[in-house]
Design a protein around this motif. Structure first.
Motif, short mmCIF file in Angstrom:
data_model
loop_
_atom_site.label_atom_id
_atom_site.label_comp_id
_atom_site.label_asym_id
_atom_site.label_seq_id
_atom_site.Cartn_x
_atom_site.Cartn_y
_atom_site.Cartn_z
N GLN A 2 -1.91 14.02 -3.75
CA GLN A 2 -2.15 12.58 -3.73
C GLN A 2 -3.39 12.22 -4.56
O GLN A 2 -3.40 11.23 -5.27
CB GLN A 2 -2.34 12.09 -2.30
CG GLN A 2 -2.93 10.71 -2.18
CD GLN A 2 -3.48 10.43 -0.79
OE1 GLN A 2 -3.49 11.30 0.07
NE2 GLN A 2 -3.92 9.22 -0.58
N GLU A 49 -3.32 9.71 -7.62
CA GLU A 49 -4.02 8.45 -7.35
C GLU A 49 -5.51 8.76 -7.13
O GLU A 49 -5.98 8.80 -6.00
CB GLU A 49 -3.42 7.78 -6.12
CG GLU A 49 -1.95 7.45 -6.26
CD GLU A 49 -1.33 7.03 -4.93
OE1 GLU A 49 -1.82 7.45 -3.87
OE2 GLU A 49 -0.36 6.27 -4.98
N HIS A 74 -8.22 7.25 -4.54
CA HIS A 74 -8.27 7.62 -3.13
C HIS A 74 -9.41 8.58 -2.82
O HIS A 74 -9.74 8.78 -1.66
CB HIS A 74 -6.95 8.25 -2.67
CG HIS A 74 -5.87 7.24 -2.47
ND1 HIS A 74 -5.88 6.34 -1.44
CD2 HIS A 74 -4.73 7.01 -3.18
CE1 HIS A 74 -4.80 5.59 -1.51
NE2 HIS A 74 -4.09 5.97 -2.57
N SER A 127 -12.23 5.78 -2.23
CA SER A 127 -11.89 4.46 -1.72
C SER A 127 -11.61 4.50 -0.22
O SER A 127 -10.74 5.24 0.23
CB SER A 127 -10.64 3.92 -2.44
OG SER A 127 -10.25 2.69 -1.87
N TYR A 168 -10.22 2.18 1.33
CA TYR A 168 -9.13 1.23 1.54
C TYR A 168 -7.81 1.90 1.17
O TYR A 168 -7.68 2.49 0.11
CB TYR A 168 -9.35 0.00 0.67
CG TYR A 168 -8.35 -1.11 0.87
CD1 TYR A 168 -8.38 -1.90 1.99
CD2 TYR A 168 -7.37 -1.35 -0.08
CE1 TYR A 168 -7.47 -2.92 2.18
CE2 TYR A 168 -6.46 -2.36 0.09
CZ TYR A 168 -6.51 -3.14 1.22
OH TYR A 168 -5.60 -4.15 1.39
N ASP A 169 -6.83 1.81 2.07
CA ASP A 169 -5.49 2.36 1.79
C ASP A 169 -4.64 1.23 1.23
O ASP A 169 -4.28 0.29 1.93
CB ASP A 169 -4.87 2.92 3.07
CG ASP A 169 -3.56 3.63 2.81
OD1 ASP A 169 -3.13 3.69 1.64
OD2 ASP A 169 -2.97 4.12 3.79
N THR A 227 -1.56 1.25 0.24
CA THR A 227 -0.16 1.20 0.67
C THR A 227 0.00 0.46 1.99
O THR A 227 0.96 -0.28 2.17
CB THR A 227 0.42 2.62 0.80
OG1 THR A 227 -0.38 3.37 1.70
CG2 THR A 227 0.45 3.31 -0.55
N THR A 228 -0.94 0.65 2.93
CA THR A 228 -0.84 -0.02 4.23
C THR A 228 -1.70 -1.27 4.30
O THR A 228 -1.52 -2.07 5.22
CB THR A 228 -1.26 0.93 5.36
OG1 THR A 228 -2.64 1.28 5.19
CG2 THR A 228 -0.40 2.17 5.40
N TRP A 266 -8.30 -0.62 6.13
CA TRP A 266 -9.52 0.14 5.88
C TRP A 266 -9.43 1.40 6.71
O TRP A 266 -9.41 1.35 7.93
CB TRP A 266 -10.76 -0.67 6.27
CG TRP A 266 -10.98 -1.82 5.36
CD1 TRP A 266 -10.56 -3.09 5.55
CD2 TRP A 266 -11.65 -1.79 4.10
NE1 TRP A 266 -10.93 -3.87 4.47
CE2 TRP A 266 -11.60 -3.09 3.58
CE3 TRP A 266 -12.28 -0.80 3.36
CZ2 TRP A 266 -12.16 -3.43 2.36
CZ3 TRP A 266 -12.84 -1.13 2.16
CH2 TRP A 266 -12.78 -2.43 1.66
N VAL A 267 -9.38 2.55 6.06
CA VAL A 267 -9.21 3.81 6.77
C VAL A 267 -10.45 4.69 6.69
O VAL A 267 -10.54 5.70 7.38
CB VAL A 267 -8.00 4.60 6.22
CG1 VAL A 267 -6.72 3.85 6.52
CG2 VAL A 267 -8.13 4.87 4.75
#
Length: 153
Positions: free
Chosen positions: A85, A89, A92, A95, A97-98, A100-101, A104-105
């Protein structure tokens, strides 16, 4: 037959506290406390390290090393344990911030060896910029590192 204390890690929620949408995990809190106690110990012993010079040099050294640890730990995780991943991308990597969903992860995943390497690189860059002794400063810093390692474990 299991004893209650053996199951204690299974009964602790990973989030220490939340303020609105912002949550702080126990792991992050332990990392923060480890860094705080190491900085406190280094500040107390700073008087004995004559080569370091001014307070400004002390705080600059800490910023170089701490940024090196954080960046190195994250990049070490990506290199050693990351999935494909990150290569597909790369945003990631840093970041929280996800996309796709839409949530804030946070930034998950740190590597000890990456952090160690990043801290050494940060120290090396500092001593090169200020023309100080790498070995002397590393001899001053290293005895305090078990505090941070203890807190992170």
């Amino acid at each position: 037959m299991s004893i209650g204390w053996q199951l204690l890690p299974l009964n602790i929620h990973p989030i220490a506290f939340s303020i609105g949408f912002f949550s702080v995990s126990w792991y992050a809190l332990c990392y923060f406390l480890g860094a705080f106690f190491v900085i406190l110990a280094l500040a107390r012993s700073k008087r004995r390290e004559a080569e370091l010079g001014t307070d400004e040099n002390f705080w600059t050294l800490l910023s170089f090393v701490l940024w090196g640890v954080l960046l190195g730990a994250r990049l070490g995780y990506v290199v050693f344990y990351g999935t494909g991943q990150f290569w597909g991308e790369p945003w990631h990597i840093f970041s929280p911030y996800d996309f796709t969903t839409g949530a804030w992860v946070g930034i998950r995943g740190l590597s000890f060896f990456g952090g160690l390497f990043g801290g050494v690189v940060g120290l090396f860059l500092f001593v090169r910029k200020h023309q100080l002794s790498f070995l002397r400063l590393s001899d001053w810093i290293v005895p305090f590192l078990p505090i941070a390692i203890f807190m992170g474990r």
